[in-house]
Design a protein around this motif. Structure first.
Motif, PDB file in Angstrom:
ATOM      1  N   GLN A  40       1.679  -6.089-138.700  1.00  0.00           N
ATOM      2  CA  GLN A  40       1.200  -6.223-140.075  1.00  0.00           C
ATOM      3  C   GLN A  40       2.167  -7.068-140.919  1.00  0.00           C
ATOM      4  O   GLN A  40       3.374  -6.910-140.842  1.00  0.00           O
ATOM      5  N   ARG A  41       1.558  -7.986-141.695  1.00  0.00           N
ATOM      6  CA  ARG A  41       2.282  -8.858-142.613  1.00  0.00           C
ATOM      7  C   ARG A  41       3.219  -9.829-141.894  1.00  0.00           C
ATOM      8  O   ARG A  41       4.080 -10.448-142.501  1.00  0.00           O
ATOM      9  N   LYS A  42       3.024  -9.977-140.591  1.00  0.00           N
ATOM     10  CA  LYS A  42       3.717 -11.001-139.820  1.00  0.00           C
ATOM     11  C   LYS A  42       2.728 -11.942-139.149  1.00  0.00           C
ATOM     12  O   LYS A  42       2.862 -13.154-139.217  1.00  0.00           O
ATOM     13  N   CYS A  43       1.741 -11.359-138.461  1.00  0.00           N
ATOM     14  CA  CYS A  43       0.779 -12.151-137.695  1.00  0.00           C
ATOM     15  C   CYS A  43      -0.627 -11.589-137.839  1.00  0.00           C
ATOM     16  O   CYS A  43      -0.808 -10.378-137.990  1.00  0.00           O
ATOM     17  N   ASP A  44      -1.597 -12.459-137.761  1.00  0.00           N
ATOM     18  CA  ASP A  44      -2.988 -12.048-137.595  1.00  0.00           C
ATOM     19  C   ASP A  44      -3.277 -11.945-136.105  1.00  0.00           C
ATOM     20  O   ASP A  44      -3.007 -12.887-135.353  1.00  0.00           O
ATOM     21  N   VAL A  45      -3.821 -10.821-135.685  1.00  0.00           N
ATOM     22  CA  VAL A  45      -4.219 -10.653-134.290  1.00  0.00           C
ATOM     23  C   VAL A  45      -5.708 -10.965-134.185  1.00  0.00           C
ATOM     24  O   VAL A  45      -6.532 -10.315-134.829  1.00  0.00           O
ATOM     25  N   ILE A  46      -6.031 -11.974-133.393  1.00  0.00           N
ATOM     26  CA  ILE A  46      -7.399 -12.465-133.305  1.00  0.00           C
ATOM     27  C   ILE A  46      -7.912 -12.263-131.887  1.00  0.00           C
ATOM     28  O   ILE A  46      -7.330 -12.765-130.920  1.00  0.00           O
ATOM     29  N   SER A  47      -9.003 -11.508-131.773  1.00  0.00           N
ATOM     30  CA  SER A  47      -9.584 -11.204-130.468  1.00  0.00           C
ATOM     31  C   SER A  47     -10.749 -12.133-130.180  1.00  0.00           C
ATOM     32  O   SER A  47     -11.677 -12.260-130.982  1.00  0.00           O
ATOM     33  N   ARG A  48     -10.698 -12.772-129.020  1.00  0.00           N
ATOM     34  CA  ARG A  48     -11.813 -13.562-128.511  1.00  0.00           C
ATOM     35  C   ARG A  48     -12.137 -13.016-127.120  1.00  0.00           C
ATOM     36  O   ARG A  48     -11.764 -13.579-126.096  1.00  0.00           O
ATOM     37  N   GLY A  49     -12.800 -11.850-127.132  1.00  0.00           N
ATOM     38  CA  GLY A  49     -13.154 -11.177-125.889  1.00  0.00           C
ATOM     39  C   GLY A  49     -14.644 -11.289-125.630  1.00  0.00           C
ATOM     40  O   GLY A  49     -15.449 -11.200-126.561  1.00  0.00           O
ATOM     41  N   PHE A  50     -15.011 -11.450-124.371  1.00  0.00           N
ATOM     42  CA  PHE A  50     -16.405 -11.693-124.002  1.00  0.00           C
ATOM     43  C   PHE A  50     -16.791 -10.780-122.845  1.00  0.00           C
ATOM     44  O   PHE A  50     -16.434 -11.028-121.688  1.00  0.00           O
ATOM     45  N   SER A  51     -17.514  -9.722-123.175  1.00  0.00           N
ATOM     46  CA  SER A  51     -17.876  -8.716-122.186  1.00  0.00           C
ATOM     47  C   SER A  51     -18.632  -9.342-121.020  1.00  0.00           C
ATOM     48  O   SER A  51     -19.578 -10.114-121.209  1.00  0.00           O
ATOM     49  N   GLY A  52     -18.206  -9.016-119.802  1.00  0.00           N
ATOM     50  CA  GLY A  52     -18.867  -9.488-118.602  1.00  0.00           C
ATOM     51  C   GLY A  52     -18.421 -10.848-118.111  1.00  0.00           C
ATOM     52  O   GLY A  52     -18.785 -11.264-117.006  1.00  0.00           O
ATOM     53  N   TYR A  53     -17.618 -11.562-118.894  1.00  0.00           N
ATOM     54  CA  TYR A  53     -17.211 -12.922-118.521  1.00  0.00           C
ATOM     55  C   TYR A  53     -16.101 -12.898-117.457  1.00  0.00           C
ATOM     56  O   TYR A  53     -15.300 -11.958-117.378  1.00  0.00           O
ATOM     57  N   ASN A  54     -16.047 -13.964-116.699  1.00  0.00           N
ATOM     58  CA  ASN A  54     -14.978 -14.151-115.725  1.00  0.00           C
ATOM     59  C   ASN A  54     -14.214 -15.437-116.057  1.00  0.00           C
ATOM     60  O   ASN A  54     -14.476 -16.090-117.069  1.00  0.00           O
ATOM     61  N   THR A  55     -13.266 -15.802-115.206  1.00  0.00           N
ATOM     62  CA  THR A  55     -12.442 -16.976-115.502  1.00  0.00           C
ATOM     63  C   THR A  55     -13.259 -18.268-115.468  1.00  0.00           C
ATOM     64  O   THR A  55     -12.979 -19.203-116.225  1.00  0.00           O
ATOM     65  N   LYS A  56     -14.271 -18.331-114.600  1.00  0.00           N
ATOM     66  CA  LYS A  56     -15.100 -19.536-114.519  1.00  0.00           C
ATOM     67  C   LYS A  56     -15.768 -19.827-115.861  1.00  0.00           C
ATOM     68  O   LYS A  56     -15.857 -20.973-116.298  1.00  0.00           O
ATOM     69  N   TRP A  57     -16.275 -18.775-116.479  1.00  0.00           N
ATOM     70  CA  TRP A  57     -16.986 -18.935-117.745  1.00  0.00           C
ATOM     71  C   TRP A  57     -16.003 -19.173-118.887  1.00  0.00           C
ATOM     72  O   TRP A  57     -16.240 -20.006-119.760  1.00  0.00           O
ATOM     73  N   CYS A  58     -14.901 -18.425-118.887  1.00  0.00           N
ATOM     74  CA  CYS A  58     -13.957 -18.512-120.007  1.00  0.00           C
ATOM     75  C   CYS A  58     -13.241 -19.856-120.058  1.00  0.00           C
ATOM     76  O   CYS A  58     -12.919 -20.345-121.145  1.00  0.00           O
ATOM     77  N   GLN A  59     -12.995 -20.461-118.909  1.00  0.00           N
ATOM     78  CA  GLN A  59     -12.312 -21.761-118.962  1.00  0.00           C
ATOM     79  C   GLN A  59     -13.213 -22.841-119.547  1.00  0.00           C
ATOM     80  O   GLN A  59     -12.724 -23.844-120.069  1.00  0.00           O
ATOM     81  N   ILE A  60     -14.533 -22.623-119.508  1.00  0.00           N
ATOM     82  CA  ILE A  60     -15.453 -23.582-120.105  1.00  0.00           C
ATOM     83  C   ILE A  60     -15.437 -23.478-121.633  1.00  0.00           C
ATOM     84  O   ILE A  60     -15.471 -24.484-122.342  1.00  0.00           O
ATOM     85  N   PRO A  84     -14.022 -15.907-106.127  1.00  0.00           N
ATOM     86  CA  PRO A  84     -13.096 -15.787-104.994  1.00  0.00           C
ATOM     87  C   PRO A  84     -11.643 -15.802-105.456  1.00  0.00           C
ATOM     88  O   PRO A  84     -11.286 -16.489-106.417  1.00  0.00           O
ATOM     89  N   LEU A  85     -10.817 -15.057-104.741  1.00  0.00           N
ATOM     90  CA  LEU A  85      -9.429 -14.872-105.156  1.00  0.00           C
ATOM     91  C   LEU A  85      -8.673 -16.186-105.382  1.00  0.00           C
ATOM     92  O   LEU A  85      -8.021 -16.342-106.430  1.00  0.00           O
ATOM     93  N   PRO A  86      -8.743 -17.161-104.469  1.00  0.00           N
ATOM     94  CA  PRO A  86      -8.015 -18.428-104.722  1.00  0.00           C
ATOM     95  C   PRO A  86      -8.535 -19.151-105.965  1.00  0.00           C
ATOM     96  O   PRO A  86      -7.751 -19.752-106.709  1.00  0.00           O
ATOM     97  N   ASP A  87      -9.846 -19.086-106.193  1.00  0.00           N
ATOM     98  CA  ASP A  87     -10.428 -19.733-107.377  1.00  0.00           C
ATOM     99  C   ASP A  87      -9.954 -19.045-108.648  1.00  0.00           C
ATOM    100  O   ASP A  87      -9.679 -19.702-109.662  1.00  0.00           O
ATOM    101  N   TYR A  88      -9.896 -17.708-108.609  1.00  0.00           N
ATOM    102  CA  TYR A  88      -9.434 -16.940-109.777  1.00  0.00           C
ATOM    103  C   TYR A  88      -8.024 -17.369-110.175  1.00  0.00           C
ATOM    104  O   TYR A  88      -7.742 -17.650-111.349  1.00  0.00           O
ATOM    105  N   LYS A  89      -7.143 -17.446-109.193  1.00  0.00           N
ATOM    106  CA  LYS A  89      -5.763 -17.850-109.476  1.00  0.00           C
ATOM    107  C   LYS A  89      -5.712 -19.252-110.055  1.00  0.00           C
ATOM    108  O   LYS A  89      -5.001 -19.508-111.035  1.00  0.00           O
ATOM    109  N   GLN A  90      -6.479 -20.170-109.467  1.00  0.00           N
ATOM    110  CA  GLN A  90      -6.474 -21.546-109.958  1.00  0.00           C
ATOM    111  C   GLN A  90      -7.083 -21.632-111.354  1.00  0.00           C
ATOM    112  O   GLN A  90      -6.615 -22.403-112.194  1.00  0.00           O
ATOM    113  N   ASP A  91      -8.124 -20.839-111.606  1.00  0.00           N
ATOM    114  CA  ASP A  91      -8.739 -20.833-112.936  1.00  0.00           C
ATOM    115  C   ASP A  91      -7.729 -20.412-113.999  1.00  0.00           C
ATOM    116  O   ASP A  91      -7.678 -20.997-115.092  1.00  0.00           O
TER     117      ASP A  91
END
Length: 240
Positions: free
Chosen positions: A42-62, A99-106
């Motif tokens: 409080q009174r230092k930073c604004d905490v901003i949430s950009r959360g997307f239920s059900g999304y994975n790294t493939k979708w979020c990187q877009i 897939p695990l390798p894709d997740y890491k790369q994403d």
């Protein structure tokens, strides 16, 4: 390189939380880790949430580049990427599984996007997916006509991949999965087998707090404490 008009800088620094439902629910009663961060800063930073239920790294990187356009990178005190709970679904979940390798790369690609936009790697924090209580989540899925495709051992592999991505990128990270599994009552950290309970949110906040302190300890409180306000010179004392 960023595109579009960069917003004007503000005095209030930002903590930007990127993720899936665990982040979308970050201000809820149970999954309240974002609310705990906001209260702490409080009174230092604004905490901003950009959360997307059900999304994975493939979708979020877009969508990440569009999200970043909202902010001046110099105003970002800390940015978190908290993904993997959906990616780590078993392959029969063709919609969400990554897939695990894709997740890491994403994850590495998302870090690169943030760095290219102007957020230093030292301000980026990767958060691995939490453990999964298979029994409780299977019960939830059966009761809500959802496909049950989770495995706690698999979630652990994705958590390790997330930590590896952080090491390879030079970002910060917190070992959320293993910290959960070290608790005798680790299932209590989840409200339905997958999403965070109040106890799980407290644990994540506890893990993040040293990182937050290292990135925000030098930031001033915005406007003076009320005890320091000069009532005889308010205009000068309360200048932005």
């Amino acid at each position: 390189m960023s595109t579009g008009k960069i917003p004007a800088r503000t005095a209030w620094k930002k903590v930007l939380l990127i993720g899936d439902s665990l982040t979308q629910f970050g201000f809820s009663k149970e999954g309240s880790y974002a609310a705990l961060l906001a209260d702490y800063l409080q009174r230092k930073c604004d905490v901003i949430s950009r959360g997307f239920s059900g999304y994975n790294t493939k979708w979020c990187q877009i969508i990440l580049p569009e999200i970043l356009k909202e902010f001046d990178p110099e105003d970002i005190a800390m940015a978190t990427i908290f993904l993997g709970a959906n990616d780590s679904n078993l392959p029969e979940n063709k919609t969400q599984h990554v897939p695990l390798p894709d997740y890491k790369q994403d994850l590495k690609d998302m870090v690169d996007m943030m760095m290219t936009y102007g957020i230093p790697k030292e301000r980026i924090v990767l958060i691995p997916p939490p453990a999964c209580d298979e029994k409780a989540w299977k019960k939830f899925c059966l009761e809500n006509d959802k496909l049950f495709t989770k495995c706690n051992l698999t979630a652990g592999k994705y958590a390790d991949a997330c930590l590896d991505a952080a090491r390879e990128c030079g970002t910060k990270s917190v070992d959320f999965y293993n910290s959960m599994m070290k608790r005798e009552d680790w299932q209590d950290a989840l409200c339905d087998g997958l999403h965070l309970s109040s106890a799980g949110s407290q644990l994540l906040f506890y893990l993040l707090r040293p990182v937050v302190d290292s990135l925000t300890s030098e930031l001033p409180m915005i406007y003076p404490d009320w005890k320091d306000v000069d009532i005889n010179n308010l205009t000068e004392c309360l200048k932005p």
